[in-house]
Motif scaffolding. Structure first.
Motif, mmCIF file in Angstrom:
data_model
loop_
_atom_site.group_PDB
_atom_site.id
_atom_site.type_symbol
_atom_site.label_atom_id
_atom_site.label_comp_id
_atom_site.label_asym_id
_atom_site.label_seq_id
_atom_site.Cartn_x
_atom_site.Cartn_y
_atom_site.Cartn_z
ATOM 1 N N PHE A 398 1.008 -1.223 0.058
ATOM 2 C CA PHE A 398 0.109 -0.015 -0.219
ATOM 3 C C PHE A 398 0.937 1.284 0.080
ATOM 4 N N LEU A 399 2.180 1.391 0.749
ATOM 5 C CA LEU A 399 2.896 2.390 0.659
ATOM 6 C C LEU A 399 3.560 2.422 -0.684
ATOM 7 N N LEU A 400 3.982 1.658 -1.177
ATOM 8 C CA LEU A 400 4.501 1.717 -2.555
ATOM 9 C C LEU A 400 3.406 2.488 -3.540
ATOM 10 N N TRP A 401 2.235 1.890 -3.680
ATOM 11 C CA TRP A 401 1.114 2.857 -4.428
ATOM 12 C C TRP A 401 0.915 4.155 -3.812
ATOM 13 N N LEU A 402 0.917 4.326 -2.774
ATOM 14 C CA LEU A 402 0.705 5.691 -2.137
ATOM 15 C C LEU A 402 1.979 6.755 -2.690
ATOM 16 N N ASP A 403 3.127 6.119 -2.678
ATOM 17 C CA ASP A 403 4.428 6.810 -3.019
ATOM 18 C C ASP A 403 4.067 7.481 -4.387
ATOM 19 N N ALA A 404 3.309 7.110 -5.350
ATOM 20 C CA ALA A 404 3.135 7.930 -6.713
ATOM 21 C C ALA A 404 2.461 9.169 -6.420
ATOM 22 N N LEU A 405 1.719 9.217 -5.088
ATOM 23 C CA LEU A 405 0.922 10.473 -4.804
ATOM 24 C C LEU A 405 1.405 11.529 -3.826
ATOM 25 N N LEU A 406 2.234 10.950 -3.063
ATOM 26 C CA LEU A 406 2.787 12.025 -2.061
ATOM 27 C C LEU A 406 4.418 11.356 -1.738
ATOM 28 N N PRO A 407 5.163 12.098 -1.192
ATOM 29 C CA PRO A 407 6.344 11.666 -0.470
ATOM 30 C C PRO A 407 6.332 10.414 0.399
ATOM 31 N N TYR A 408 7.280 9.536 0.182
ATOM 32 C CA TYR A 408 7.418 8.211 0.736
ATOM 33 C C TYR A 408 7.104 8.283 2.199
ATOM 34 N N LYS A 409 7.735 9.199 2.885
ATOM 35 C CA LYS A 409 7.801 9.247 4.259
ATOM 36 C C LYS A 409 6.401 9.677 4.757
ATOM 37 N N TYR A 410 5.580 10.289 4.050
ATOM 38 C CA TYR A 410 4.320 10.526 4.570
ATOM 39 C C TYR A 410 3.058 9.638 4.181
ATOM 40 N N THR A 411 3.552 8.425 3.373
ATOM 41 C CA THR A 411 2.674 7.784 2.960
ATOM 42 C C THR A 411 1.738 6.777 4.373
ATOM 43 N N GLN A 412 2.545 6.771 5.319
ATOM 44 C CA GLN A 412 1.897 6.083 6.333
ATOM 45 C C GLN A 412 0.792 6.667 6.819
ATOM 46 N N ILE A 413 0.334 8.089 6.559
ATOM 47 C CA ILE A 413 -0.488 8.858 7.246
ATOM 48 C C ILE A 413 -1.982 8.561 6.696
ATOM 49 N N PRO A 414 -2.079 8.451 5.297
ATOM 50 C CA PRO A 414 -3.340 8.066 4.990
ATOM 51 C C PRO A 414 -4.048 6.687 5.529
ATOM 52 N N LEU A 415 -2.893 5.769 5.644
ATOM 53 C CA LEU A 415 -3.191 4.503 6.292
ATOM 54 C C LEU A 415 -3.563 4.582 7.524
ATOM 55 N N VAL A 416 -2.875 5.392 8.292
ATOM 56 C CA VAL A 416 -3.423 5.464 9.920
ATOM 57 C C VAL A 416 -4.825 6.177 9.941
ATOM 58 N N VAL A 417 -5.196 7.093 9.117
ATOM 59 C CA VAL A 417 -6.431 7.732 9.042
ATOM 60 C C VAL A 417 -7.642 6.574 8.731
ATOM 61 N N LEU A 418 -7.177 5.879 7.400
ATOM 62 C CA LEU A 418 -8.266 4.730 7.113
ATOM 63 C C LEU A 418 -8.238 3.703 8.293
ATOM 64 N N GLY A 419 -7.171 3.501 8.875
ATOM 65 C CA GLY A 419 -7.483 2.409 9.941
ATOM 66 C C GLY A 419 -8.132 2.840 10.981
ATOM 67 N N GLY A 420 -7.931 4.238 11.581
ATOM 68 C CA GLY A 420 -8.874 4.821 12.516
ATOM 69 C C GLY A 420 -10.331 4.902 12.234
ATOM 70 N N LEU A 421 -10.477 5.218 10.931
ATOM 71 C CA LEU A 421 -11.890 5.057 10.441
ATOM 72 C C LEU A 421 -12.547 3.790 10.539
ATOM 73 N N LEU A 422 -11.831 2.963 10.076
ATOM 74 C CA LEU A 422 -12.517 1.354 10.004
ATOM 75 C C LEU A 422 -12.661 1.147 11.489
ATOM 76 N N ALA A 423 -11.760 1.376 12.290
ATOM 77 C CA ALA A 423 -11.969 0.873 13.851
ATOM 78 C C ALA A 423 -13.109 1.664 14.450
ATOM 79 N N LEU A 424 -13.305 2.911 13.938
ATOM 80 C CA LEU A 424 -14.635 3.615 14.555
ATOM 81 C C LEU A 424 -15.858 3.057 14.060
ATOM 82 N N ALA A 425 -15.864 2.921 12.899
ATOM 83 C CA ALA A 425 -17.124 2.280 12.156
ATOM 84 C C ALA A 425 -17.428 0.816 12.955
ATOM 85 N N GLY A 426 -16.246 -0.061 13.231
ATOM 86 C CA GLY A 426 -16.548 -1.343 13.841
ATOM 87 C C GLY A 426 -17.037 -1.176 15.147
#
Length: 443
Positions: A398-426
């Motif tokens: 997932f990080l490699l895919w996101l690397d095409a959209l933003l600098p690699y060192k920031y690619t974890q941030i969208p996944l953290v947000v998604l993880g939090g939202l999925l956990a919130l929904a659950g």
């Protein structure tokens, strides 16, 4: 005129002797489990060249490093399903004993493995296969031991007991980090000592810890099989149409989010700090151990909080914080990092990320068993907790895919947000379970 009566909180139920033994047993099992999980990423990483040809490229070497970690995660769901079925069918204690004995033997065998110089490519193949089998037994240990401890804990203190059990996670991380650091000092990599024998010591210690836990579990009383009189397989009953399958679906969504945020916000943190932000490895090791020491204290507080306001409220609160506050702190940590200007500020921000993203995990050992009736409780806990890790384990892709959209060192941030939202929904989809009667099933 009568005096006003000031209401007082009801006295806390005391843990029975058997509840204490089951709790300590589950804690020790979790400790050895997480100690073993971190063996390849912490203890074996500096010596992985022992299993590889000298001319192996960086990409291939890095791939082998990830594979030795991931195969353990893949083995855990297999073990959770198999041993969860056994725990519901033949009893929690007997299943726990088999699982602990299994991963103790496998860990010892890994510590005895010869390297590439003796076995060639079969050395790395044997390592990967043994790590997979190790994961199977590890997945079986907590799947049986945790429901046993929860069923014997007082209803009003199950979240506290859960937090005590989960202390095995930060304590294990601290222990394996400290032991590996010591071995690297005693047997430096520069001299070749760590490469030839130093890495084996943490594995031998892990095998000895398994024996110690196995001996302790002899003190825990046997339990009756929860589904012993049922003609239906626990796994089949878990996946059959009805409340069990609905509970499993809700748990799977919650845990997928929690695993995703944990992998990207916590598991990647040491590598991010050293390889991307270029902080000194010694500072990162000491800083990470400090973070996990703080996390242990936070666990106990969150366990008490879950007894007061409920499990659902705690899960919703921290999922929301993970989706909102953690990404901001994560960004600030990366944007303001300056290895030449010191590591303290960066490590403090990293600690905030680790603690917030990790804090709600301490009540899962109570919440998940409370969602299932006795005859499928171990199966539901093991499958719901473990199978959800499979998709988040692909985070590196997932990080490699996101690397095409933003600098690699920031690619974890969208996944953290998604993880939090999925956990919130659950968490929002599930009921409050603090009053569940584990002798009759989940609320």
């Amino acid at each position: 005129m009568t005096e006003a009566v000031i209401p007082t909180a009801p006295p806390r139920e005391r843990l029975s002797a058997e509840s204490r033994r089951s709790t300590v047993g589950a804690f020790l099992g979790y400790f050895v489990d997480f100690y073993d999980i971190y063996l390849p990423t912490i203890a074996l990483a500096p010596a992985l060249a022992y299993f590889q040809p000298k001319d192996l490229g960086t990409v291939a070497s890095t791939t082998i490093y990830y594979v030795t970690f991931v195969v353990t995660l893949i083995g855990r769901p297999v073990g959770a399903a198999f041993f969860g079925h056994l725990a519901d069918s033949i009893g929690r204690k007997r299943t726990t004993v088999v699982a602990i004995g299994g991963f103790g033997v496998v860990t010892l065998l890994i510590g005895l493995l010869p390297g590439y110089g003796s076995w060639g490519w079969f050395a790395i193949v044997a390592l990967i296969l043994l790590r997979f089998v190790d994961g199977v037994f590890l997945g079986g240990e907590y799947t049986a031991a945790v429901p046993l401890a929860m069923e014997r804990a007082p209803q009003s203190r199950r979240a506290e007991v859960s937090a005590r059990i989960m202390l095995g996670y930060p304590f294990a991380f601290i222990a394996i980090s400290a032991l590996t650091t010591l071995m690297l000092f005693v047997a430096p990599t520069a001299s070749g000592a760590y490469l030839s024998w130093g890495w084996r010591v943490p594995f031998f210690v892990g095998a000895l810890l398994s024996v110690a836990v196995l001996l302790y579990f002899r003190r825990v009383e046997d339990d009756e099989p929860a589904a012993g009189g049922s003609p239906e397989s626990p796994l089949r009953a878990l996946f059959a149409r009805g409340p069990n399958r609905r509970s499993l679906g809700q748990i799977f969504l919650l845990m997928t989010g929690m695993w995703l945020s944990l992998q990207t916000a916590v598991s990647m943190m040491p590598g991010l700090l050293t390889k991307v932000l270029k902080l000194p490895s010694t500072a990162v090791t000491v800083g990470t151990m400090t973070m996990f020491a703080v996390l242990a204290v936070v666990y106990l507080g969150v366990g008490r909080l879950a007894e007061r306001i409920g499990r659902r409220a705690v899960l919703v609160l921290f999922a929301a914080l993970t989706a909102t506050v953690v990404p901001v702190v994560y960004w600030a940590m990366i944007a303001n990092s300056d290895p030449d200007g010191g590591s303290v500020g960066t490590l403090v921000l990293a600690g905030v990320v680790v603690v917030i993203a990790n804090a709600p995990w301490c009540i899962l050992s109570a919440y998940l068993p409370e969602r299932f009736p006795p005859e499928v409780r171990a199966s539901g806990f093991g499958v719901g907790y473990t199978f959800a890790v499979l998709i988040p384990s692909c985070y590196s892709f997932f990080l490699l895919w996101l690397d095409a959209l933003l600098p690699y060192k920031y690619t974890q941030i969208p996944l953290v947000v998604l993880g939090g939202l999925l956990a919130l929904a659950g968490a929002l989809m599930g009921p409050e379970t603090k009053h569940a009667d584990l002798t009759r099933g989940a609320s």
